[in-house]
Design a protein around this motif. Structure first.
Motif, PDB file in Angstrom:
ATOM      1  N   PHE A  20      -5.198 -40.335 -38.356  1.00 36.62           N
ATOM      2  CA  PHE A  20      -6.397 -39.875 -37.778  1.00 36.62           C
ATOM      3  C   PHE A  20      -7.381 -39.610 -39.018  1.00 36.62           C
ATOM      4  O   PHE A  20      -6.907 -38.801 -39.627  1.00 36.62           O
ATOM      5  N   PHE A  25     -14.299 -38.106 -37.777  1.00 34.93           N
ATOM      6  CA  PHE A  25     -14.609 -37.173 -36.627  1.00 34.93           C
ATOM      7  C   PHE A  25     -15.688 -36.260 -36.619  1.00 34.93           C
ATOM      8  O   PHE A  25     -16.465 -36.061 -35.747  1.00 34.93           O
ATOM      9  N   PHE A  69      -9.711 -42.275 -34.678  1.00 35.40           N
ATOM     10  CA  PHE A  69      -8.521 -42.790 -34.333  1.00 35.40           C
ATOM     11  C   PHE A  69      -8.048 -43.963 -35.258  1.00 35.40           C
ATOM     12  O   PHE A  69      -7.021 -44.196 -35.310  1.00 35.40           O
TER      13      PHE A  69
END
Length: 102
Positions: A20, A25, A69
């Motif tokens: 990840f 993110f 992801f």
């Protein structure tokens, strides 16, 4: 976990995280930009503009969440395709266990 990749023709060594991408993110398209990964920066920029403008930014946030992801896997595959190889046995074992190399 991180792996070390080296390119013998350019004598460059890169340390890349497997899994990840927290940086994507939190910061969206800036990690590909700062890594010099122009292909994925351009793709992510276009997708963010196309989906983000009509949804007032909400769609871009969802795209960045999904992309977090998969980005590190895409980046490692691009590096391996451009001539990078695992620098050490530990990196080779990690890449083999994650299915990057056989």
């Amino acid at each position: 976990m991180k792996v070390n990749l080296s390119n013998s023709s350019t004598n460059q060594v890169k340390q890349v995280k497997v899994g990840f991408s927290w940086t994507v993110f939190f910061f969206g398209l800036f990690p590909p930009l700062f890594r010099g990964d122009w292909k994925w920066f351009g793709i992510l920029l276009i997708i963010n503009l196309v989906i983000g403008i009509p949804t007032v930014g909400i769609g871009a946030g969802i795209v960045n969440f999904v992309f977090a992801f998969i980005y590190n896997k895409l980046y490692i595959n691009d590096l391996l395709a451009s001539g990078y190889v695992a620098s050490d046995d530990t990196s080779r074992k990690i890449l083999t266990s994650k299915g990057f190399i056989k």
